[in-house]
Enzyme design. Structure first.
Site, PDB file in Angstrom:
ATOM      1  CG  ASN A 114      -1.930  -1.145   1.175  1.00 51.94           C
ATOM      2  OD1 ASN A 114      -1.958  -1.895   0.211  1.00 51.94           O
ATOM      3  ND2 ASN A 114      -2.728  -1.292   2.224  1.00 51.94           N
ATOM      4  CB  THR A 159     -17.081  37.807 -30.833  1.00 53.99           C
ATOM      5  OG1 THR A 159     -17.995  38.626 -31.565  1.00 53.99           O
ATOM      6  CG2 THR A 159     -15.915  38.651 -30.352  1.00 53.99           C
ATOM      7  CG  HIS A 160     -21.178  35.999 -31.169  1.00 54.95           C
ATOM      8  ND1 HIS A 160     -22.049  35.592 -30.179  1.00 54.95           N
ATOM      9  CD2 HIS A 160     -20.731  37.222 -30.797  1.00 54.95           C
ATOM     10  CE1 HIS A 160     -22.132  36.533 -29.265  1.00 54.95           C
ATOM     11  NE2 HIS A 160     -21.330  37.534 -29.600  1.00 54.95           N
ATOM     12  CB  SER A 282      -8.920  10.814 -48.627  1.00 54.90           C
ATOM     13  OG  SER A 282      -9.901   9.940 -49.143  1.00 54.90           O
ATOM     14  CG  ASN A 290      -8.192  14.356 -44.800  1.00 53.54           C
ATOM     15  OD1 ASN A 290      -8.805  15.289 -45.318  1.00 53.54           O
ATOM     16  ND2 ASN A 290      -8.387  13.094 -45.109  1.00 53.54           N
ATOM     17  CE1 TYR A 321      -4.609  -0.267  -2.026  1.00 53.54           C
ATOM     18  CE2 TYR A 321      -5.506  -2.317  -1.148  1.00 53.54           C
ATOM     19  CZ  TYR A 321      -4.990  -1.585  -2.211  1.00 53.54           C
ATOM     20  OH  TYR A 321      -4.874  -2.162  -3.449  1.00 53.54           O
ATOM     21  CD  GLN A 326      -5.152  -3.765  -9.055  1.00 49.69           C
ATOM     22  OE1 GLN A 326      -4.548  -4.226  -8.085  1.00 49.69           O
ATOM     23  NE2 GLN A 326      -5.735  -4.538  -9.947  1.00 49.69           N
ATOM     24  CE  LYS A 329      -1.268   0.254 -10.707  1.00 49.80           C
ATOM     25  NZ  LYS A 329      -0.636  -0.807  -9.847  1.00 49.80           N
TER      26      LYS A 329
HETATM   27  N1  ARG Z   1      -2.050  -3.191  -7.251  1.00 48.68           N
HETATM   28  C1  ARG Z   1      -2.382  -2.703  -5.952  1.00 48.68           C
HETATM   29  C2  ARG Z   1      -2.864  -1.251  -6.060  1.00 48.68           C
HETATM   30  O1  ARG Z   1      -2.609  -0.617  -7.049  1.00 48.68           O
HETATM   31  C3  ARG Z   1      -1.175  -2.770  -5.082  1.00 48.68           C
HETATM   32  C4  ARG Z   1      -1.482  -2.749  -3.656  1.00 48.68           C
HETATM   33  C5  ARG Z   1      -2.056  -4.045  -3.238  1.00 48.68           C
HETATM   34  N2  ARG Z   1      -2.340  -4.011  -1.821  1.00 48.68           N
HETATM   35  C6  ARG Z   1      -3.155  -4.904  -1.246  1.00 48.68           C
HETATM   36  N3  ARG Z   1      -3.284  -4.754   0.044  1.00 48.68           N
HETATM   37  N4  ARG Z   1      -3.724  -5.878  -1.902  1.00 48.68           N
HETATM   38  O2  ARG Z   1      -3.503  -0.773  -5.172  1.00 48.68           O
END
Ligand code: ARG
Length: 438
Positions: A114, A159-160, A282, A290, A321, A326, A329
Site C-alpha cells: 500500500n 466573436t460568435h 484520403s 487531411n 486502503y 488499483q 491507475k
Molecule cells: N495493485 C495494488 C494497487 O494498485 C497494489 C497494492 C495491493 N495491496 C493490497 N493490500 N492488496 O492498489
C-alpha cells in the site's frame, strides 16, 4: 504465476486462475511504467532499513545495486515485467530473492504494497507533471517567438464566429502562449502540492520500527513527508485527480488551439497551411489533404475528461486502503500517456505551420474597423453611443472612414508593440529557471 508474496505455507485453497486474472487486471502492464519509480523507492527503503538497524549498511548497498541494475536492464529491454507476476511489487521481491537469497526476502520488512504503490505513484506524478510543465513552456516559447515575428500580420478577430475587430496573428499566438504559461504554472504548483513521501506508512497505520522516514523522503527528493499513515492512503486517488486536473487545463487549451487551426485550414478561411508531415491523405478522395494530427490532438481532452470522471467515481470509498484504488491507475496512466505525446508534438507543428497573408488581409473587410472608428470618435469627444450610431449609419452607406490609413495602422489593440510580449517572455524565463533548478 510465480509464487505469490502473500501465499502462506501450507495454504490449502487459493483463488483460481480466473479470479487471479481478474484481480491483477491491467496491473502488470501498468506497473511496467511504474517500475522505475518502484525500484528507486525500494532502494531508498533498503537504506531506511539500514538506518533502522534492520539491515547491515553493506546489505542495503547490495540491495540497492541489484535494484539499480534492474532499472538499467528494464530500460535496455533485457528485463521485462511479465505476466508470471501478480504486479511490479511482487516482481521486485522475487528478483531480489532470486539474486540475493535470504537478503532479498528482507526487502519487504516494514512496508506494505500500500505505501509501496503510493510512493511509486507520487514519484510518477512528480515526473509527469515536470514533463507537462516543460511541454507547456516549450509551446509557449514557440508561440511567443512567432508572435514577435508576426505581430504585424493583420487578421480579423472573431466573436460568435463572426468577424468582429481587426486583430493580428501576433495577438492570436500570444493569446495561446499566455494560456500555456498558466498551464505550466499550474503543473508546477500541482507538483509542489503532491510532493510528499508516503513511504514508511506501510498498510496505513505505520509500523513498529524506527524507520528514518524523513531521511528516506529526503533521499527520494520529496519536499516533505505525508506525516499521517491514514492520510497516506486516504490521499491516494485524490492526488491523481489533481494531477489529471492540471493535465486537463493544458488539454483544454490544446483542444481550443486545435479547433482554431482546423478551422483556419478550411478553404473558407484559408489562413493556415499545415506542415505536410502532420497531414494525411484520403484512401478514396485523391484531392484530400487531411489535418488528422490536429484532430487527434483535439480529441485528447475527451480522454482526459473521461479519466477525471473515472477517478472521481472510483474514489467513493471510506478511509484506508481498498483494492478499488488499483482502479485509479488506468485513468491516470492513460491520461498522461495520451496527452504528453500530443503536447510534445504541438510545439513542432506550431513552429512550422505557414500563414497565408493575402487570405488574412482579404478577410479584413471594411466592417471590421467599425469599432475602432467609433472609439476614435469617442476619444475625440463624441459620446460613445452617438459615435456608435453614427458609424453604424456610415457603415450602411459606405465603409467607415480612415481609408487613407493602412491596415497596419488600423489594427489597433493587436498592433505591433502593443502585445506586451516582454511581460509574457519574462514569465516564461522565470518558470524555466525555477523548473530547471528542481
Ligand atoms: N495493485 C495494488 C494497487 O494498485 C497494489 C497494492 C495491493 N495491496 C493490497 N493490500 N492488496 O492498489
Amino acid at each position: 504465476m510465480s509464487d505469490l508474496i502473500w501465499k502462506k505455507t501450507g495454504q490449502a485453497s487459493m483463488p483460481d486462475e480466473a479470479v487471479m486474472t481478474f484481480l491483477a487486471g491491467e496491473d502488470v502492464l501498468l506497473d511496467r511504467e511504474l517500475l522505475p519509480f518502484d525500484l528507486e523507492a525500494s532502494a531508498a527503503h533498503a537504506n531506511g532499513l539500514a538506518g533502522a538497524g534492520i539491515l547491515e549498511p553493506g546489505e542495503a548497498i547490495r540491495l540497492a545495486e541489484c535494484l539499480a541494475r534492474y532499472s538499467t536492464e528494464i530500460q535496455q529491454g533485457e528485463r521485462v515485467l511479465g505476466a508470471e507476476f501478480e504486479d511490479g511489487h511482487s516482481a521486485i521481491e522475487a528478483w531480489l530473492t532470486e539474486d540475493l537469497g535470504e537478503l532479498g526476502k528482507k526487502i519487504h520488512t516494514g512496508r506494505s504494497r500500500n505505501d509501496q504503490v503510493a510512493v511509486a505513484l507520487r514519484l510518477y506524478m512528480r515526473d509527469r507533471l515536470s514533463r507537462l510543465a516543460a511541454a507547456c513552456l516549450d509551446i509557449a516559447t514557440v508561440l511567443l517567438e512567432r508572435a514577435e515575428r508576426e505581430q504585424a500580420l493583420p487578421m480579423p478577430g472573431y466573436t460568435h464566429l463572426q468577424r468582429a475587430m481587426p486583430s493580428s496573428a501576433g495577438m492570436w499566438l500570444a493569446g495561446h502562449a499566455e494560456c500555456f504559461i498558466d498551464n505550466a504554472e499550474l503543473a508546477r504548483l500541482t507538483r509542489q502540492w503532491a510532493d510528499a513521501c508516503p513511504l514508511g506508512t506501510a498498510s496505513g497505520f505505520g509500523v513498529n520500527l524506527g524507520l528514518p522516514r524523513q531521511q528516506v523522503s529526503d533521499a527520494l527528493g520529496f519536499a516533505r513527508m505525508v506525516v499521517n499513515p491514514q492520510c497516506a492512503q486516504n490521499s491516494r486517488g485524490k492526488i491523481e485527480v489533481q494531477a489529471v486536473g492540471a493535465l486537463a487545463a493544458a488539454t483544454l487549451d490544446l483542444r481550443r488551439l486545435a479547433w482554431d487551426l482546423s478551422m483556419f485550414t478550411m478553404p473558407e478561411f484559408g489562413f493556415v497551411v499545415l506542415p505536410e508531415r502532420f497531414c494525411t491523405g484520403s484512401s478514396i478522395m485523391p484531392n484530400k489533404r487531411n489535418p488528422d494530427t490536429v484532430e487527434l490532438m483535439r480529441a485528447v481532452h475527451g480522454r482526459v475528461q473521461g479519466a477525471q470522471a473515472e477517478l472521481q467515481s472510483v474514489l467513493s470509498l471510506p478511509s484506508g486502503y481498498h483494492r478499488d484504488l488499483q482502479a485509479t491507475k488506468p485513468p491516470l496512466l492513460g491520461a498522461f500517456g495520451a496527452a504528453l505525446p500530443a503536447l510534445g508534438l504541438l510545439s513542432g507543428l506550431l513552429a512550422e505551420f505557414k500563414w497565408d497573408e493575402p487570405a488574412m488581409r482579404a478577410a479584413l473587410s471594411p466592417d471590421v474597423f467599425a469599432t475602432d472608428r467609433a472609439t476614435e470618435l469617442a476619444a475625440a469627444g463624441m459620446p460613445f453611443r452617438d459615435a456608435y450610431r453614427q458609424v453604424a449609419l456610415e457603415l450602411a452607406a459606405a465603409p467607415p472612414g480612415d481609408a487613407d490609413k493602412s491596415i497596419e495602422e488600423r489594427v489597433s489593440p493587436g498592433a505591433p508593440g502593443r502585445l506586451e510580449l516582454g511581460l509574457l517572455k519574462s514569465r516564461v524565463s522565470a518558470l524555466q529557471s525555477a523548473e530547471s533548478s528542481n
